[in-house]
Write a protein that holds these residues in place. Structure first.
Motif, PDB file in Angstrom:
ATOM      1  N   THR A 206      46.984  40.205  41.301  1.00  0.00           N
ATOM      2  CA  THR A 206      47.455  40.243  42.678  1.00  0.00           C
ATOM      3  C   THR A 206      48.337  41.457  42.895  1.00  0.00           C
ATOM      4  OG1 THR A 206      48.990  38.591  41.914  1.00  0.00           O
ATOM      5  CG2 THR A 206      47.315  37.853  43.445  1.00  0.00           C
ATOM      6  N   GLN A 207      48.617  42.185  41.801  1.00  0.00           N
ATOM      7  CA  GLN A 207      49.419  43.392  41.939  1.00  0.00           C
ATOM      8  C   GLN A 207      48.565  44.487  42.588  1.00  0.00           C
ATOM      9  OE1 GLN A 207      50.893  44.873  38.268  1.00  0.00           O
ATOM     10  NE2 GLN A 207      52.610  45.923  39.219  1.00  0.00           N
ATOM     11  N   THR A 208      49.156  45.178  43.549  1.00  0.00           N
ATOM     12  CA  THR A 208      48.405  46.224  44.231  1.00  0.00           C
ATOM     13  C   THR A 208      48.195  47.397  43.292  1.00  0.00           C
ATOM     14  OG1 THR A 208      49.835  45.623  46.039  1.00  0.00           O
ATOM     15  CG2 THR A 208      48.287  47.376  46.436  1.00  0.00           C
ATOM     16  N   ASN A 209      47.010  47.976  43.366  1.00  0.00           N
ATOM     17  CA  ASN A 209      46.695  49.123  42.534  1.00  0.00           C
ATOM     18  C   ASN A 209      46.079  50.189  43.416  1.00  0.00           C
ATOM     19  OD1 ASN A 209      44.601  50.735  41.093  1.00  0.00           O
ATOM     20  ND2 ASN A 209      45.564  49.764  39.326  1.00  0.00           N
TER      21      ASN A 209
END
Lengths: 418, 304
Positions: free
Chosen positions: B7-10
């Motif tokens: 769910t971490q933005t990349n």
């Protein structure tokens, strides 16, 4: 692996002509070492040729021949910067009223507005207009660089006076955050590093403020997730996968979703991004979704989770008019909303938004760069949210059916500040 | 790699997603798109993304190479490999044919064919009735490109009018054109050179071999190291040296400079690019050095 994980912050610069927007961006890029030596050399050479000093930083972003000749910004320049944790996409927007359509282009996708105000002249009508358009377009975070502080000998009183003007406008327009910073874009004070020139200022530099801002709009993250279907991928063996960009919230495998406008309730059985399986997909990702139910859904339909959007053929909207000829009730256009296009008509004009007084007056037409409230009727059903809730499913454009020009930007519902 | 959620933005996921969105949107709205493919790293990424956008189906459009006749052999080999690998139908539009047909003047064996490509490209767009052409251009390459829309309108003469671009709000890409007009679509607009290399590394993509450090005979001319070969013959005053070089961009062999580099793997190239002091075009492209607005002037005429 050498790949660091960064998030992405989109920001738009706004402000009046000559307040120093382009110079501030030039300074940010130079001082964060985003510019290459040959690009800096080219700026210095162009500055000398046009007799505007050693290094006119505005030439970093004013790249068109006409812009350099006239010394103004005509269209948005996109620039990029990166820190170890964040990639910045910077839209340097033009200031003149006749280029409002270009300013709106830059601000429509921004998470944050970086406004530049000349401390000597205070908040000009142009800047106020831009702040209003940014608020209208759903930009929630505001960082204001009070510029040319070196020209007023870093007077705290002058800074505070302009700061009060800005705070008042920010309150009126309903920005969620507003940070005001004294800077000299020309000399670089408080742009990247905090400056000794303003010992009375205890706050952050511009870059620090940009790094601290939350990248996605927190007001939308609790809302339902949407995927307007762009393309149907036919799997080998007969299955169908729905491709599009997620917006609003996050989809998870196993989520109960509704296919609209048909109203079919089903469940997500698989999620992929670029072919790789995932268990969730957040806003901004292009997801390929498999559904449990077999459906004949196609481009223009929408997969949504609770709370569900509205299916309608008629709605009230806020219109930014860009057409050379005025907009009047009864006119027909092609309307593009999410992945669906439909013929549409202006049923009635409900007023003209007065940006100076933040009020609504009556009028029977909209001329170029004016903002109005209107009722729109469509030939086909659309699946919509209020723009204040979801920028992607709450926005549309109007297209001239003969020339194919984009003549208006529309937002479903009224402005937040009225 | 495990198929884990994050769910971490990349930033690479966000850039990839945006590009897939543009590719699908234009393919859905336009009748006859084409993807412009030079065999360079940017168009390689573009083709890779296009294949992802429509998998497991075939690409819904052909790819087209505007062949100046002055390409590096390694790039032509890569072009043919990539067309086959991605299952793309390859169209070759030849600048030599435009010269033979008298559409453009022959600049001679050592002259630049860079500007001639615009005529060949526009003729091929007209002949094939293409209404949209995907390109791998990035806004960080040049100050005129920095101003261009993602969907960029071209009139019936193929001209770009930078003072009258269509508004382009949100992700509402509007691809409608009248017959004879067309669009250029730039899905990699917001990618930087470093993003491109990080993505190539992540995706473990194949590229033309000249992007990786190798030993080659070069001459120093006009501030650049040019590869000695069919298109670059050493002048009597020039000395031929063997150097370890790689190419940061891929253009015509007679005007694309090599950079001195030991970066032989994708990881080493990512490291090299992340600390570079000179832009890729400044380092390697004679065609951009004509004037302050060389790119804008060429783009107005219909260039990529």
């Amino acid at each position: 692996m050498s790949i660091e994980t960064k998030d992405v912050l989109r920001l738009a610069t706004i402000g009046s002509v000559d307040d120093g927007k382009s110079t501030l961006i030039g300074r940010l890029l130079v001082d964060t070492r985003q510019l290459f030596d040959d690009q800096l050399d080219a700026v210095a050479e162009a500055s000398e040729r046009r007799g505007v000093g050693d290094l006119d930083l505005s030439f970093v972003t004013d790249g068109l021949r006409a812009e350099r000749e006239q010394g103004i910004t005509i269209d948005v320049a996109y620039r990029y910067a990166a820190t170890p944790t964040r990639k910045f996409i910077i839209a340097d927007c033009p200031g003149h009223v006749q280029y409002t359509r270009n300013m709106a282009t830059g601000a429509s996708t921004a998470d944050l507005a970086l406004a530049v105000v000349d401390v000597a002249t205070g908040l000009k009508e142009q800047t106020r207009r831009h702040l209003c358009i940014a608020a209208l377009l759903g930009v929630r975070n505001l960082v204001v660089a009070v510029n040319k502080m070196d020209r007023v000998e870093w007077s705290e009183a002058a800074f505070l006076a302009v700061g009060d003007q800005i705070a008042a406008v920010s309150n009126e327009l309903g920005f969620a955050s507003c940070e005001v910073i004294p800077v000299s874009a020309l000399l670089g004070d408080n742009v990247v590093d905090r400056s000794g020139a303003s010992p009375w200022y205890r706050g952050r530099s511009v870059l620090e403020a940009l790094e601290a801002t939350h990248a996605s709009d927190p007001s939308t993250t609790a809302q339902g997730a949407r995927l307007p279907i762009q393309w149907v991928l036919r799997q080998n063996g007969g299955g169908r996968t729905y491709a599009g960009m997620v917006n609003g919230g996050t989809f998870h495998v196993g989520d109960k979703v509704t296919l609209l406008p048909a109203g079919i309730e089903t469940t997500i059985s698989a999620l992929r991004l670029g072919g790789a399986n995932r268990v969730d997909a957040y806003a901004g990702l292009s997801a390929d979704i498999d559904l449990v139910a077999e459906t004949d859904a196609g481009r223009g339909d929408m997969i949504a989770s609770e709370p569900l959007p509205t299916v309608t053929k008629e709605f009230d909207a806020t219109i930014c008019w860009f057409g050379e000829k005025p907009m009047t009730p009864g006119q027909r256009f092609r309307l593009k909303h999410a992945s669906r296009s439909t013929p549409a008509r202006i049923v009635q004009l409900d007023g003209l938004v007065d940006i100076e007084h933040l009020s609504v007056g009556s009028n029977d037409q909209l001329t170029v760069n004016e903002i109005g409230l209107a009722k729109i009727a469509c030939a086909d059903s659309l699946v919509v949210d209020e723009y204040q809730v979801n920028r992607a499913t709450g926005s549309f454009v109007l297209i001239d059916e003969v020339t194919n020009a984009t003549v208006a930007a529309g937002m479903i519902g009224g402005p937040s500040f009225l | 790699m495990a198929s884990l959620s994050t769910t971490q933005t990349n930033h690479l996921d966000i850039l990839e997603s945006h590009a897939l969105f543009i590719l699908r949107e234009v393919a859905a709205e336009c009748e006859r798109p084409v993807l412009l493919f030079s065999g360079g790293k940017d168009s390689a990424v573009l083709l890779h993304l296009a294949a992802k956008a429509f998998a497991p189906q075939q690409l819904p459009f052909p790819i087209m190479h505007v062949d100046t006749g002055q390409n590096f052999d390694e790039v032509l080999a890569y072009r043919d490999w990539a067309a086959e690998h991605y299952g793309a139908r390859l169209i070759i539009a030849s600048v030599q044919r435009s010269i033979d047909q008298g559409r453009v003047a022959d600049p001679g064996p050592m002259g630049s064919r860079n500007r001639l490509q615009s005529v060949t490209l526009l003729d091929a767009i007209t002949d094939n009735k293409f209404d949209a052409a995907f390109g791998g251009a990035r806004r960080d390459e040049d100050k005129a490109r920095a101003k261009e829309r993602i969907l960029s309108f071209r009139d019936s003469f193929g001209q770009w009018d930078p003072k009258a671009q269509r508004p382009e709000l949100w992700n509402l890409y509007q691809g409608r054109v009248n017959p004879g007009e067309h669009l250029r679509a730039f899905p990699l607009s917001d990618w930087t050179e470093l993003d491109i290399w990080q993505y190539i590394e992540r995706e473990e993509m194949k590229l033309p071999t000249i992007y990786f450090a190798h030993e080659r005979e070069v001459v120093f001319r006009d501030g650049m190291w040019l590869a000695v070969g069919r298109f670059v013959e050493p002048q009597p005053s020039e000395s031929v040296e063997a150097k370890t070089v790689r190419f940061r961009t891929v253009g015509d062999a007679n005007c694309t400079g090599a950079v001195l580099s030991n970066a032989a793997t994708l990881a080493e190239i990512v490291t090299e690019v992340s600390v570079a002091n000179v832009s890729e075009r400044g380092a390697t492209r004679a065609d951009d050095k004509f004037s302050e607005t060389a790119m804008e002037d060429r783009k107005r005429e219909g260039y990529f």
